[in-house]
Design a protein around this motif. Sequence first.
Motif, PDB file in Angstrom:
ATOM      1  N   PRO A   1       0.849  -1.202   0.000  1.00  0.00           N
ATOM      2  CA  PRO A   1       0.000   0.000   0.000  1.00  0.00           C
ATOM      3  C   PRO A   1       0.883   1.249   0.000  1.00  0.00           C
ATOM      4  O   PRO A   1       1.889   1.292   0.700  1.00  0.00           O
ATOM      5  CB  PRO A   1      -0.786  -0.107   1.319  1.00  0.00           C
ATOM      6  CG  PRO A   1      -0.623  -1.525   1.775  1.00  0.00           C
ATOM      7  CD  PRO A   1       0.672  -2.005   1.221  1.00  0.00           C
ATOM      8  N   VAL A   2       0.522   2.221  -0.830  1.00  0.00           N
ATOM      9  CA  VAL A   2       1.290   3.473  -0.921  1.00  0.00           C
ATOM     10  C   VAL A   2       0.311   4.631  -1.013  1.00  0.00           C
ATOM     11  O   VAL A   2      -0.733   4.501  -1.663  1.00  0.00           O
ATOM     12  CB  VAL A   2       2.180   3.511  -2.199  1.00  0.00           C
ATOM     13  CG1 VAL A   2       2.988   4.815  -2.269  1.00  0.00           C
ATOM     14  CG2 VAL A   2       3.113   2.317  -2.281  1.00  0.00           C
TER      15      VAL A   2
ATOM     16  N   HIS B   1     -10.334  -8.364  -1.381  1.00  0.00           N
ATOM     17  CA  HIS B   1     -10.744  -9.069  -2.594  1.00  0.00           C
ATOM     18  C   HIS B   1      -9.538  -9.187  -3.502  1.00  0.00           C
ATOM     19  O   HIS B   1      -8.551  -8.446  -3.342  1.00  0.00           O
ATOM     20  CB  HIS B   1     -11.893  -8.324  -3.299  1.00  0.00           C
ATOM     21  CG  HIS B   1     -11.644  -6.852  -3.421  1.00  0.00           C
ATOM     22  ND1 HIS B   1     -10.674  -6.334  -4.252  1.00  0.00           N
ATOM     23  CD2 HIS B   1     -12.196  -5.796  -2.779  1.00  0.00           C
ATOM     24  CE1 HIS B   1     -10.654  -5.020  -4.115  1.00  0.00           C
ATOM     25  NE2 HIS B   1     -11.559  -4.665  -3.229  1.00  0.00           N
ATOM     26  N   THR B   2      -9.612 -10.107  -4.456  1.00  0.00           N
ATOM     27  CA  THR B   2      -8.571 -10.161  -5.477  1.00  0.00           C
ATOM     28  C   THR B   2      -8.783  -8.994  -6.423  1.00  0.00           C
ATOM     29  O   THR B   2      -9.891  -8.466  -6.544  1.00  0.00           O
ATOM     30  CB  THR B   2      -8.620 -11.501  -6.233  1.00  0.00           C
ATOM     31  OG1 THR B   2      -9.971 -11.725  -6.666  1.00  0.00           O
ATOM     32  CG2 THR B   2      -8.179 -12.656  -5.352  1.00  0.00           C
ATOM     33  N   GLY B   3      -7.734  -8.586  -7.105  1.00  0.00           N
ATOM     34  CA  GLY B   3      -7.794  -7.412  -7.982  1.00  0.00           C
ATOM     35  C   GLY B   3      -7.151  -6.236  -7.276  1.00  0.00           C
ATOM     36  O   GLY B   3      -7.221  -6.116  -6.047  1.00  0.00           O
ATOM     37  N   SER B   4      -6.505  -5.374  -8.057  1.00  0.00           N
ATOM     38  CA  SER B   4      -5.769  -4.226  -7.527  1.00  0.00           C
ATOM     39  C   SER B   4      -6.526  -2.948  -7.854  1.00  0.00           C
ATOM     40  O   SER B   4      -7.185  -2.865  -8.892  1.00  0.00           O
ATOM     41  CB  SER B   4      -4.382  -4.163  -8.180  1.00  0.00           C
ATOM     42  OG  SER B   4      -3.696  -5.374  -7.973  1.00  0.00           O
ATOM     43  N   VAL B   5      -6.403  -1.958  -6.975  1.00  0.00           N
ATOM     44  CA  VAL B   5      -7.150  -0.708  -7.165  1.00  0.00           C
ATOM     45  C   VAL B   5      -6.243   0.498  -6.911  1.00  0.00           C
ATOM     46  O   VAL B   5      -5.477   0.511  -5.954  1.00  0.00           O
ATOM     47  CB  VAL B   5      -8.372  -0.639  -6.214  1.00  0.00           C
ATOM     48  CG1 VAL B   5      -9.213   0.600  -6.507  1.00  0.00           C
ATOM     49  CG2 VAL B   5      -9.233  -1.892  -6.315  1.00  0.00           C
ATOM     50  N   VAL B   6      -6.357   1.495  -7.791  1.00  0.00           N
ATOM     51  CA  VAL B   6      -5.701   2.792  -7.592  1.00  0.00           C
ATOM     52  C   VAL B   6      -6.803   3.817  -7.337  1.00  0.00           C
ATOM     53  O   VAL B   6      -7.736   3.928  -8.128  1.00  0.00           O
ATOM     54  CB  VAL B   6      -4.890   3.224  -8.839  1.00  0.00           C
ATOM     55  CG1 VAL B   6      -4.272   4.605  -8.615  1.00  0.00           C
ATOM     56  CG2 VAL B   6      -3.815   2.199  -9.171  1.00  0.00           C
ATOM     57  N   TYR B   7      -6.700   4.528  -6.214  1.00  0.00           N
ATOM     58  CA  TYR B   7      -7.702   5.534  -5.827  1.00  0.00           C
ATOM     59  C   TYR B   7      -7.168   6.934  -6.052  1.00  0.00           C
ATOM     60  O   TYR B   7      -5.978   7.195  -5.862  1.00  0.00           O
ATOM     61  CB  TYR B   7      -8.047   5.411  -4.340  1.00  0.00           C
ATOM     62  CG  TYR B   7      -8.825   4.177  -3.975  1.00  0.00           C
ATOM     63  CD1 TYR B   7     -10.210   4.207  -3.903  1.00  0.00           C
ATOM     64  CD2 TYR B   7      -8.175   2.985  -3.691  1.00  0.00           C
ATOM     65  CE1 TYR B   7     -10.936   3.081  -3.552  1.00  0.00           C
ATOM     66  CE2 TYR B   7      -8.885   1.844  -3.340  1.00  0.00           C
ATOM     67  CZ  TYR B   7     -10.262   1.898  -3.270  1.00  0.00           C
ATOM     68  OH  TYR B   7     -10.972   0.780  -2.936  1.00  0.00           O
TER      69      TYR B   7
ATOM     70  N   VAL C   1      -4.526   0.033  -3.271  1.00  0.00           N
ATOM     71  CA  VAL C   1      -4.852  -1.138  -2.458  1.00  0.00           C
ATOM     72  C   VAL C   1      -4.451  -2.379  -3.259  1.00  0.00           C
ATOM     73  O   VAL C   1      -5.051  -2.683  -4.290  1.00  0.00           O
ATOM     74  CB  VAL C   1      -6.358  -1.170  -2.108  1.00  0.00           C
ATOM     75  CG1 VAL C   1      -6.707  -2.474  -1.399  1.00  0.00           C
ATOM     76  CG2 VAL C   1      -6.744   0.021  -1.233  1.00  0.00           C
ATOM     77  N   PRO C   2      -3.400  -3.080  -2.814  1.00  0.00           N
ATOM     78  CA  PRO C   2      -2.992  -4.302  -3.522  1.00  0.00           C
ATOM     79  C   PRO C   2      -4.047  -5.398  -3.376  1.00  0.00           C
ATOM     80  O   PRO C   2      -4.876  -5.359  -2.460  1.00  0.00           O
ATOM     81  CB  PRO C   2      -1.690  -4.713  -2.815  1.00  0.00           C
ATOM     82  CG  PRO C   2      -1.223  -3.501  -2.073  1.00  0.00           C
ATOM     83  CD  PRO C   2      -2.487  -2.750  -1.708  1.00  0.00           C
TER      84      PRO C   2
END
Length: 369
Positions: A53-54, A288-294, A320-321
């Motif tokens: 997480p960054v 959950h599986t799958g990556s998200v950029v906010y 969120v990895p």
Amino acid sequence: MTSTEDGMIGRARVQDTAELTRFYDALGELNAGALWTVANDIEPWYPKPKSVPVLWSYRQLRPHLLDAAKLVSGDDAGRRVVMLVNPGRKELSAAVGLLYSGLQIMNPGEKMTAHRHAAAALRFVVEGQGAWTIVDGDRLEVGPRDFAITPSGTWHEHGNDSADTPVIWQDGLDIPLVNTVDANFYEVHPDLHQQPGKVIGASLLEHGAGILKPVGRSWQKRYSPLLAYPWEMTYEALLNQARVTGGSPYDGVIMEYVNPATGGSVMPTMGAHMQLLAPGLATTAHRHTGSVVYHVAKGRGHSIINGNRFDWQENDIFCVPSWAWHEHANDSGSDDACLFSFNDFPFIHTLDLYAEDAYTENGGHQYSD
Ligand code: 1HN
């Protein structure tokens, strides 16, 4: 609960010996190996992403973007972008998982040449008036908080018609994914620029009605015929939704940008959402599986990702990895907060790899340690 002991029968548990070391060396000479030496790493009990997480602070990055605008010309850089690099994903230039992201700056009056690639792209405008992008001949004019897509294989070129203010937008691309499967191609437009159609924002005029879709216009492509998603329509839709429902316990009022021809995701590899967190709302954790950029489109708050707290304010970006616990909170008691996000869910779903887990007192109820 499932046991996750690597010493148990059913997992690789061979101890090293001098004889085995010689055996492994001999296999190595033949470009071969013993599966049991890596089996537990390549078959983790549950996803163990290299991405961490960054949070990328816009306030800290913005002066560097302004420097970039002075230091390199758009023509020399191709695209003048400060990319967001996950410390665990440097070799792929990924922000998280197999998603790339960066902040692109265009000076007043500047325009970039046209190109196309197999990788798909999306844009979320951060600041500046006068931004435009031409996607396969459709000239889109975009402003702050507008969302636009550049699907795989479409010609695209951008510019900033403002006389005095720079344009900054966030790019999101599936480039690490496309490169991982060795399927990328790149082409510079033979004339360096496209001939735009007469009507500006034609895709929005034709496909943006929401409750109506044109009759007799067939669309066979895998991506959305609508290329631009204005903020005003998006925010209004969220506010209307919020009058009817509190939304999801994990995300508040959340809506997906859709392909209006199908109701599905905007592109086959990447999807995007906008969510609204009511004043004071704190969501429940899930993973959950799958990556998200906010991208923080509006407001201020914090997210807790795998136990680490990230405080965010407008225009900050965070990731969120896959399989990371995460929950979001709006820290204002009076103003709503909006999070734009893009993800690889369409790709994950296509391969039937989506899994989700709600947080419980004992830390989740499946595939957990
Ligand atoms: C690209 O084509 C753009 O068109 C921006 O603005 C960023 C990053 C990697 C590869 C291609 C653009 C990109 C990119």
